[in-house]
Design a protein around this motif. Structure first.
Motif, mmCIF file in Angstrom:
data_model
loop_
_atom_site.group_PDB
_atom_site.id
_atom_site.type_symbol
_atom_site.label_atom_id
_atom_site.label_comp_id
_atom_site.label_asym_id
_atom_site.label_seq_id
_atom_site.Cartn_x
_atom_site.Cartn_y
_atom_site.Cartn_z
ATOM 1 N N UNK A 104 0.021 13.153 -1.798
ATOM 2 C CA UNK A 104 0.606 12.277 -0.772
ATOM 3 C C UNK A 104 -0.350 11.090 -0.221
ATOM 4 N N UNK A 105 -1.489 11.603 0.059
ATOM 5 C CA UNK A 105 -2.352 10.678 0.476
ATOM 6 C C UNK A 105 -2.705 9.694 -0.429
ATOM 7 N N UNK A 106 -3.181 10.115 -1.559
ATOM 8 C CA UNK A 106 -3.380 9.165 -2.645
ATOM 9 C C UNK A 106 -2.488 8.074 -3.019
ATOM 10 N N UNK A 107 -1.214 8.566 -3.034
ATOM 11 C CA UNK A 107 -0.038 7.736 -3.396
ATOM 12 C C UNK A 107 0.109 6.578 -2.379
ATOM 13 N N UNK A 108 0.079 6.981 -1.050
ATOM 14 C CA UNK A 108 0.222 6.028 0.116
ATOM 15 C C UNK A 108 -1.018 4.954 0.348
ATOM 16 N N UNK A 109 -2.201 5.475 0.004
ATOM 17 C CA UNK A 109 -3.291 4.808 -0.087
ATOM 18 C C UNK A 109 -3.269 3.873 -0.920
ATOM 19 N N UNK A 110 -3.028 4.227 -2.135
ATOM 20 C CA UNK A 110 -3.190 3.311 -3.267
ATOM 21 C C UNK A 110 -1.975 2.096 -2.991
ATOM 22 N N UNK A 111 -0.854 2.488 -2.710
ATOM 23 C CA UNK A 111 0.242 1.772 -2.347
ATOM 24 C C UNK A 111 0.063 0.461 -1.509
ATOM 25 N N UNK A 112 -0.959 1.192 -0.391
ATOM 26 C CA UNK A 112 -1.237 0.264 0.610
ATOM 27 C C UNK A 112 -2.092 -1.091 0.176
ATOM 28 N N UNK A 113 -2.701 -0.720 -0.981
ATOM 29 C CA UNK A 113 -3.476 -1.745 -1.456
ATOM 30 C C UNK A 113 -2.976 -2.416 -2.245
ATOM 31 N N UNK A 114 -1.558 -2.256 -2.505
ATOM 32 C CA UNK A 114 -0.651 -3.194 -3.273
ATOM 33 C C UNK A 114 0.101 -4.449 -2.484
ATOM 34 N N UNK A 115 -0.173 -4.507 -1.121
ATOM 35 C CA UNK A 115 0.820 -5.372 -0.556
ATOM 36 C C UNK A 115 0.341 -6.907 -0.812
ATOM 37 N N UNK A 116 1.443 -7.547 -0.418
ATOM 38 C CA UNK A 116 1.310 -9.177 -0.911
ATOM 39 C C UNK A 116 0.095 -9.781 -0.234
ATOM 40 N N UNK A 117 0.035 -9.374 1.148
ATOM 41 C CA UNK A 117 -1.059 -10.015 1.739
ATOM 42 C C UNK A 117 -2.496 -9.853 1.308
ATOM 43 N N UNK A 118 -2.697 -8.504 0.734
ATOM 44 C CA UNK A 118 -3.899 -8.156 0.218
ATOM 45 C C UNK A 118 -4.279 -9.098 -0.979
ATOM 46 N N UNK A 119 -3.140 -9.167 -1.716
ATOM 47 C CA UNK A 119 -3.368 -10.098 -2.961
ATOM 48 C C UNK A 119 -3.335 -11.501 -2.693
#
Length: 134
Positions: A104-119
């Motif tokens: 769960x930690x891995x999934x949520x941390x990875x999805x956080x890095x996919x946010x539009x502002x990050x990109x």
């Protein structure tokens, strides 16, 4: 359709009105750039936007997984550079207010890095992101 209207109020302060909700955000120039620092500066808002975007993306995924992220916090630190004056680093430290297994930690941390502002941020801006899970 427009997203917002920004009005300059004088004394290095502006007001941003979100047209859909009517919510208002004040911005001031920072104290290190002739301002009063009585509200978020525009560059503060950029750094803060990264954190809020990441929390939102994690919360969407968590909801799909029947997990509640309420109580999660993010401490945001913005580092400025000169010549030209710009954001050089954004540090975000998440305090995850609940326990989770490794998957769960891995999934949520990875999805956080996919946010539009990050990109949307320039790749030269260093992004130091940490997560502390209970």
């Amino acid at each position: 359709m427009a997203t917002s209207i920004v009005r300059y109020l004088g004394e290095l302060r502006s007001s941003s009105m979100h047209l859909q909700s009517g919510t208002e955000i004040l911005n001031d120039a920072p104290t290190d750039n002739q301002g009063k620092g009585e509200a978020f500066s525009p560059t503060d808002m950029v750094a803060n936007s990264l954190a809020t975007c990441m929390i939102t993306i994690m919360a969407i995924k968590a909801r799909d997984m029947d997990i509640e992220l309420k109580g999660t916090t993010a401490e945001v630190t913005k580092v400025m550079a000169a010549d030209p004056r710009r954001i050089s680093e954004i540090h975000i430290h998440f305090e995850m207010d609940h326990a989770a297994d490794h998957k769960t930690k891995t999934i949520l941390e990875r999805v956080a890095m996919q946010c539009p502002v990050h990109f949307s941020l320039h790749p030269d801006i260093k992004k130091a992101i940490t997560f502390n899970w209970k």
